[in-house]
Design an enzyme around this catalytic site. Structure first.
Site: not given
Length: 198
Positions: A54-56
């Site tokens: 999951l991206d930041e």
């Protein structure tokens, strides 16, 4: 499909990844030295790995395992991943239909047409823990929520898809991987799971 796992051979966790964390345990370069990592949430075993990313700026369900076969299977296109996206504007039926059919996004410097997927507008606002960084309020115009279920996972795919149909994502929460649901987990919460994801 069930992965053949001997009793107590591997360890598996499910976590609610908070906004602002990277889906990794070590820094990969100077620019990331100040970034928050998953190891700050729990005392994980040293050979643990995140299953997918999951991206930041994204939140929600993230699975961890010490079993590479489990990781490969769940990352495959056999397992659905469902996301709730809060988008800028009141998303239209036309935009939902375009998401379902597949839209053109950029991927690794090339144009890519996403695989047809499930998408629907949510009639009620989902309840999630408050995010550490506030979402803009309704004074800047309406927002709406959409459910998008994918079997592929290109980099920042959901964000790119909603932007492609004219409704940029403001908040993104993964709520389900296969038959494993985020349910009422709290931000940063860590639980064990049995390693199966049918």
């Amino acid at each position: 499909m069930k992965i053949d796992i001997k009793e107590n051979e591997f360890i598996h966790f499910m976590i609610y990844k908070p906004y602002g964390y990277l889906s990794q345990f070590i820094n990969n370069g100077q620019k990331q030295n100040s970034k928050k990592l998953l190891g700050e949430l729990h005392n994980f075993p040293k050979d643990i790995m995140a299953i997918g990313r999951l991206d930041e700026k994204s939140e929600g369900l993230l699975l961890l395992t010490t079993n590479g076969k489990t990781s490969n299977y769940i990352c495959s296109n056999q397992i659905e991943k469902e996301y709730y996206a809060q988008v800028n504007g009141d998303i239209t039926e036309e935009a939902i239909n375009n998401l379902k059919q597949g839209v053109e996004i950029g991927f690794e410097g090339k144009k890519y047409i996403t695989v047809p997927c499930k998408a629907k507008k949510l009639e009620t606002t989902p309840v999630f823990p408050e995010r550490s960084k506030k979402i803009r309020d309704d004074r800047h115009g309406p927002t709406s929520w959409v459910s998008i279920t994918l079997t592929e996972g290109k980099f920042r795919q959901v964000r790119k898809m909603t932007s492609a149909v004219g409704f940029p994502t403001l908040r993104l929460v993964r709520i389900r991987i296969g038959n494993i649901h985020l349910n009422d987990m709290d931000t940063g919460e860590v639980k064990t799971w049995n390693g199966l994801c049918e």
